[in-house]
Motif scaffolding. Sequence first.
Motif, PDB file in Angstrom:
ATOM      1  N   MET A   1      33.522  44.125  36.252  1.00  0.00           N
ATOM      2  CA  MET A   1      34.943  43.887  36.569  1.00  0.00           C
ATOM      3  C   MET A   1      35.341  42.463  36.152  1.00  0.00           C
ATOM      4  O   MET A   1      34.659  41.499  36.526  1.00  0.00           O
ATOM      5  CB  MET A   1      35.131  44.046  38.083  1.00  0.00           C
ATOM      6  N   VAL A   2      36.431  42.354  35.372  1.00  0.00           N
ATOM      7  CA  VAL A   2      36.913  41.032  34.966  1.00  0.00           C
ATOM      8  C   VAL A   2      37.432  40.306  36.204  1.00  0.00           C
ATOM      9  O   VAL A   2      38.097  40.901  37.049  1.00  0.00           O
ATOM     10  CB  VAL A   2      38.048  41.160  33.913  1.00  0.00           C
ATOM     11  N   LYS A   3      37.073  39.023  36.311  1.00  0.00           N
ATOM     12  CA  LYS A   3      37.571  38.253  37.464  1.00  0.00           C
ATOM     13  C   LYS A   3      38.512  37.163  36.983  1.00  0.00           C
ATOM     14  O   LYS A   3      38.177  36.393  36.072  1.00  0.00           O
ATOM     15  CB  LYS A   3      36.404  37.626  38.218  1.00  0.00           C
ATOM     16  N   ILE A   4      39.680  37.124  37.625  1.00  0.00           N
ATOM     17  CA  ILE A   4      40.672  36.087  37.306  1.00  0.00           C
ATOM     18  C   ILE A   4      40.813  35.170  38.507  1.00  0.00           C
ATOM     19  O   ILE A   4      40.844  35.639  39.647  1.00  0.00           O
ATOM     20  CB  ILE A   4      42.045  36.724  36.970  1.00  0.00           C
ATOM     21  N   CYS A  24      46.799  45.821  37.160  1.00  0.00           N
ATOM     22  CA  CYS A  24      45.423  45.912  36.647  1.00  0.00           C
ATOM     23  C   CYS A  24      44.448  46.142  37.807  1.00  0.00           C
ATOM     24  O   CYS A  24      43.751  45.207  38.221  1.00  0.00           O
ATOM     25  CB  CYS A  24      45.023  44.636  35.904  1.00  0.00           C
ATOM     26  N   ASP A  26      41.699  47.311  37.848  1.00  0.00           N
ATOM     27  CA  ASP A  26      40.302  47.081  37.442  1.00  0.00           C
ATOM     28  C   ASP A  26      39.964  45.591  37.359  1.00  0.00           C
ATOM     29  O   ASP A  26      38.859  45.219  36.969  1.00  0.00           O
ATOM     30  CB  ASP A  26      40.058  47.731  36.070  1.00  0.00           C
ATOM     31  N   ILE A  27      40.928  44.724  37.700  1.00  0.00           N
ATOM     32  CA  ILE A  27      40.686  43.274  37.635  1.00  0.00           C
ATOM     33  C   ILE A  27      40.799  42.692  39.043  1.00  0.00           C
ATOM     34  O   ILE A  27      41.695  43.063  39.806  1.00  0.00           O
ATOM     35  CB  ILE A  27      41.701  42.593  36.685  1.00  0.00           C
ATOM     36  N   GLU A  28      39.865  41.772  39.373  1.00  0.00           N
ATOM     37  CA  GLU A  28      39.945  41.109  40.678  1.00  0.00           C
ATOM     38  C   GLU A  28      40.628  39.756  40.500  1.00  0.00           C
ATOM     39  O   GLU A  28      40.231  38.968  39.642  1.00  0.00           O
ATOM     40  CB  GLU A  28      38.543  40.927  41.249  1.00  0.00           C
ATOM     41  N   ASN A  65      42.427  43.990  45.471  1.00  0.00           N
ATOM     42  CA  ASN A  65      41.993  43.209  44.298  1.00  0.00           C
ATOM     43  C   ASN A  65      42.804  41.924  44.161  1.00  0.00           C
ATOM     44  O   ASN A  65      42.822  41.312  43.096  1.00  0.00           O
ATOM     45  CB  ASN A  65      42.081  44.047  43.015  1.00  0.00           C
ATOM     46  N   VAL A 194      44.739  42.016  29.154  1.00  0.00           N
ATOM     47  CA  VAL A 194      45.206  41.998  30.547  1.00  0.00           C
ATOM     48  C   VAL A 194      46.672  42.422  30.578  1.00  0.00           C
ATOM     49  O   VAL A 194      47.061  43.358  31.288  1.00  0.00           O
ATOM     50  CB  VAL A 194      45.043  40.583  31.168  1.00  0.00           C
TER      51      VAL A 194
END
Length: 403
Positions: A1-4, A24, A26-28, A65, A194
């Motif tokens: 999982m992509v983390k921002i 998104c 799927d993004i945390e 998320n 993104v």
Amino acid sequence: MVKICCIGAGYVGGPTMAVIALKCPDIEVAVVDISVPRITAWNSDQLPIYEPGLEDVVKQCRGKNLFFSTDVEKHVREADIVFVSVNTPTKTRGLGAGKAADLTYWESAARMIADVSKSDKIVVEKSTVPVKTAEAIEKILTHNSKGINFQILSNPEFLAEGTAIEDLFKPDRVLIGGRETPAGQKAIKTLKDVYAHWVPEENIITTNLWSAELSKLAANAFLAQRISSVNAMSALCEATGANVNEVSYAIGKDTRIGSKFLNPSVGFGGSCFQKDILNLVYICECNGLPEVAEYWRQVIKINDYQKSRFVNRVVASMFNTVSNKKIAVLGFAFKKDTGDTRETPAIDVCKDFQKIYDNMQKPAFVFDGRNIVDVEKLRNIGFIVYSIGKPLDAWLKDMPAVA
Ligand SMILES: NC(=O)C1=CN([C@@H]2O[C@H](COP(=O)(O)OP(=O)(O)OC[C@H]3O[C@@H](n4cnc5c(N)ncnc54)[C@H](O)[C@@H]3O)[C@@H](O)[C@H]2O)C=CC1
Ligand SMILES: O=C(O)[C@H]1O[C@H](OP(=O)(O)OP(=O)(O)OC[C@H]2O[C@@H](n3ccc(=O)[nH]c3=O)[C@H](O)[C@@H]2O)[C@H](O)[C@@H](O)[C@@H]1O
């Protein structure tokens, strides 16, 4: 999982990250800030800023998320993409005071990123910064990198307060600038992916770093310039008997000019137009372009002129003094939060005008800095009304424009 991780939970960081989290799943996304009260508020039912639609977005993803935290270092360390959305006010001291952008917050954020990082990261300039800032940030990061690879991207924000969520859901464009190297292009692609969760690909523009940084300052300068242009016309309208709303409508019908952002006013306000133009002026001066600097400075000068013109009208028409007079200011914010006038309290305020008039000392005045009141109706009640850029009230015709 992509983390921002986004550093700075303000007007830009908060809403922008909330929308990324919503679009998104799927993004945390972690939004971090050094301000404890701000983060506490983001985690409560009383969000620290008001934007129509924001609460709904935050409620849908907070705790899933989307996280708000003061543990800045932990979230930066864990992130693949770090947005920096800290404040960049006008410098008040030192070289360039009163014009240049104060990058203190940015610099300390960059140093912290370099200190705590243990893996490669994309660092995104979300704040509005002077063109070439990425070069300085790159230096800070690479000189302290301990072998970690940082890619800097410029991804300026174009949302307007009051319509932030709407603007983020349907941006006219998303702008991403990066290095023209394979690693730079790869980073651009990662960020583009993104936004591509909800923004059509043709609306995602990619450029080099300097074009992206400068485009943000240029966009705000062009927008503010339109307001100063129409406000300058409003002064001429008052002197000649033309009606600025009619002029604005007539010129806006030309598709090359367009009708948006041509509303005369008491001058533009807000946290960014003035600061960003002053910054642009300073950059022009530093690059040996005094004529260009002077050209943009004029936008600020006309804005200041418009504000003092309004004040002069108020004072001059009230017999050159306002001491011991009571003046009510209706609407203190720099703009309204929506273009929708259905059910607005302003309608009731206007309906209530007869009662207000009855209770006021005579002569009673209304000075409309936004051209929103029904002038005819108020004059029929007995008010002396000043509207920007419109044929003058008989009372004002006999008064000097300057007190
Ligand atoms: N307000 C607006 O509508 C827009 C603002 N911008 C730009 O975005 C940037 C941010 O603006 P706003 O969100 O309005 O500012 P803001 O003042 O609301 O938020 C900035 C936040 O950054 C935090 N901060 C500062 N240094 C920090 C650090 N080292 N570590 C962690 N947190 C830190 C502050 O505590 C503050 O909460 C500015 O450059 C502004 O020009 C761009 C487009 C629209
Ligand atoms: O960089 C920023 O901070 C942002 O600055 C502005 O957004 P904002 O200041 O929130 O609000 P605007 O709607 O642009 O209004 C600014 C001021 O101009 C005034 N204005 C606006 C439009 C107009 O026709 N006439 C006019 O006087 C408004 O009343 C207000 O005082 C820009 O519109 C955003 O694109 C930009 O991202």
